[in-house]
Design a protein around this motif. Structure first.
Motif, mmCIF file in Angstrom:
data_model
loop_
_atom_site.group_PDB
_atom_site.id
_atom_site.type_symbol
_atom_site.label_atom_id
_atom_site.label_comp_id
_atom_site.label_asym_id
_atom_site.label_seq_id
_atom_site.Cartn_x
_atom_site.Cartn_y
_atom_site.Cartn_z
ATOM 1 N N GLU A 109 29.468 84.950 101.874
ATOM 2 C CA GLU A 109 28.748 85.245 100.631
ATOM 3 C C GLU A 109 28.520 86.729 100.426
ATOM 4 O O GLU A 109 28.423 87.201 99.304
ATOM 5 C CB GLU A 109 27.422 84.489 100.612
ATOM 6 N N SER A 110 28.394 87.471 101.519
ATOM 7 C CA SER A 110 28.191 88.914 101.368
ATOM 8 C C SER A 110 29.037 89.651 102.407
ATOM 9 O O SER A 110 29.266 89.157 103.507
ATOM 10 C CB SER A 110 26.714 89.275 101.549
ATOM 11 N N PHE A 111 29.499 90.803 102.007
ATOM 12 C CA PHE A 111 30.285 91.663 102.889
ATOM 13 C C PHE A 111 29.510 92.967 103.032
ATOM 14 O O PHE A 111 29.431 93.753 102.091
ATOM 15 C CB PHE A 111 31.683 91.915 102.298
ATOM 16 N N SER A 112 28.911 93.151 104.206
ATOM 17 C CA SER A 112 28.022 94.300 104.408
ATOM 18 C C SER A 112 28.761 95.477 105.029
ATOM 19 O O SER A 112 29.906 95.362 105.478
ATOM 20 C CB SER A 112 26.865 93.895 105.324
ATOM 21 N N LEU A 113 28.074 96.596 105.070
ATOM 22 C CA LEU A 113 28.608 97.780 105.739
ATOM 23 C C LEU A 113 28.836 97.475 107.220
ATOM 24 O O LEU A 113 29.819 97.930 107.808
ATOM 25 C CB LEU A 113 27.660 98.970 105.568
ATOM 26 N N CYS A 136 32.077 95.781 107.582
ATOM 27 C CA CYS A 136 33.141 96.768 107.419
ATOM 28 C C CYS A 136 33.339 97.565 108.710
ATOM 29 O O CYS A 136 34.457 97.754 109.174
ATOM 30 C CB CYS A 136 32.805 97.692 106.257
ATOM 31 N N MET A 137 32.243 98.025 109.288
ATOM 32 C CA MET A 137 32.324 98.830 110.509
ATOM 33 C C MET A 137 32.827 97.986 111.693
ATOM 34 O O MET A 137 33.526 98.498 112.566
ATOM 35 C CB MET A 137 30.974 99.456 110.834
ATOM 36 N N GLU A 138 32.510 96.708 111.710
ATOM 37 C CA GLU A 138 33.021 95.823 112.756
ATOM 38 C C GLU A 138 34.552 95.717 112.665
ATOM 39 O O GLU A 138 35.248 95.765 113.678
ATOM 40 C CB GLU A 138 32.381 94.439 112.631
ATOM 41 N N LEU A 139 35.063 95.589 111.455
ATOM 42 C CA LEU A 139 36.516 95.548 111.260
ATOM 43 C C LEU A 139 37.165 96.860 111.695
ATOM 44 O O LEU A 139 38.206 96.866 112.362
ATOM 45 C CB LEU A 139 36.864 95.264 109.796
ATOM 46 N N LYS A 140 36.546 97.974 111.360
ATOM 47 C CA LYS A 140 37.097 99.282 111.744
ATOM 48 C C LYS A 140 37.076 99.447 113.261
ATOM 49 O O LYS A 140 38.036 99.918 113.859
ATOM 50 C CB LYS A 140 36.346 100.425 111.083
ATOM 51 N N ARG A 141 35.980 99.067 113.922
ATOM 52 C CA ARG A 141 35.904 99.164 115.384
ATOM 53 C C ARG A 141 37.001 98.291 116.027
ATOM 54 O O ARG A 141 37.654 98.707 116.966
ATOM 55 C CB ARG A 141 34.542 98.754 115.907
ATOM 56 N N MET A 142 37.199 97.107 115.487
ATOM 57 C CA MET A 142 38.237 96.232 116.010
ATOM 58 C C MET A 142 39.606 96.903 115.858
ATOM 59 O O MET A 142 40.408 96.905 116.775
ATOM 60 C CB MET A 142 38.219 94.888 115.269
ATOM 61 N N TYR A 143 39.846 97.501 114.712
ATOM 62 C CA TYR A 143 41.109 98.200 114.465
ATOM 63 C C TYR A 143 41.289 99.368 115.429
ATOM 64 O O TYR A 143 42.358 99.586 115.978
ATOM 65 C CB TYR A 143 41.145 98.694 113.021
ATOM 66 N N ASP A 144 40.215 100.125 115.657
ATOM 67 C CA ASP A 144 40.295 101.313 116.500
ATOM 68 C C ASP A 144 40.481 101.006 117.979
ATOM 69 O O ASP A 144 41.071 101.790 118.714
ATOM 70 C CB ASP A 144 39.042 102.171 116.346
#
Length: 182
Positions: free
Chosen positions: A24-28, A31-39
């Motif tokens: 229902e909501s996409f929070s900051l 977003c940062m969790e996705l970036k950390r996973m990518y990094d």
């Protein structure tokens, strides 16, 4: 975030992105969790695929280090203070995983020269083995800033030489910070 990071997240982690966007909501924080996973995750994209070399398995790699919690906290603080890696905040677990040479661990380097100085300073304190450049290359633990290639021992050596020829205030600061580890 830089556009190539966003593109990489959307391309390489499609399933995770779909799950996050389906809520229902996409929070900051999401977003940062996705970036950390990518990094910090192993790259699954075919562009990053490689044949595993039995001589280069992470299980056979070791820095032969045994850092105390205080020392590790100092290393993490140094990595965060001087933005050595392309993550918002390096965690203690990230550095412990790197120094444990855990297979599949990847982290993107923000400034290869500064990362090379960090490892060289640890060598200077006899905290790690002299063949640290080879360990990082063979384990494929470090990715270039753009995330498209693994950092090689040669590039680490070149970066370290450049740092010795033209040391900056950051180079001095990293060496000083590591020199003050308990």
């Amino acid at each position: 975030m830089i556009i190539h990071v966003v593109r990489g997240i959307l391309h390489d982690y499609q399933d995770c992105v779909r799950k996050k966007f389906a809520t229902e909501s996409f929070s900051l924080d999401d977003c940062m969790e996705l970036k950390r996973m990518y990094d910090t995750s192993e790259i699954n994209s075919p562009a990053f695929a490689y044949d595993a070399d039995p001589m280069a398995t992470a299980a056979s790699l070791s820095f032969e280090c045994n850092f105390s919690k205080e020392q590790m906290a100092g290393i993490v603080s140094c990595a965060n203070t001087y933005h050595l890696f392309c993550v918002p905040t390096v965690r203690m677990e990230d550095m412990e995983t790197l120094f444990a040479c855990e297979e599949g661990f990847r982290i993107r380097v923000n400034n290869i020269r500064h990362v090379a100085v960090l490892f060289d300073a640890l060598l200077g304190r006899s905290c790690i083995q002299a063949h640290w450049q080879s360990i990082l290359e063979r384990g494929r633990f470090l990715l270039s800033k753009d995330g498209k290639r693994f950092v090689t021992a040669s590039s680490l050596s070149t970066a370290l030489s450049a740092a010795r020829i033209r040391p900056t205030s950051v180079v001095y600061a990293i060496r000083t910070m590591i020199g003050r580890l308990p």
